[in-house]
Design a protein around this motif. Structure first.
Motif: not given
Length: 56
Positions: A34-38, A8-10, A25-31, A14-20
């Protein structure tokens, strides 16, 4: 973190799971929220750094 939460978070890197990408920053929804967090803001950066230093 369990697999479902990780996906959900990452899921946006998914197509490019590099360290960088994972550290960025990630955009995801929980319940209904909506969140945007590093990784740093979520508290996971130290684990990514640890994995990078071990060349995992």
């Amino acid at each position: 973190m369990d697999v479902n939460t990780f996906e959900t978070i990452y899921g946006d890197v998914k197509a490019n799971p590099t360290y960088e990408a994972l550290s960025g920053s990630h955009n995801f929804k929980l319940g209904d929220n909506q969140y945007t967090m590093t990784a740093e803001e979520m508290g996971y950066q130290k684990y990514l750094d640890n994995g990078k230093s071990k060349d995992c």
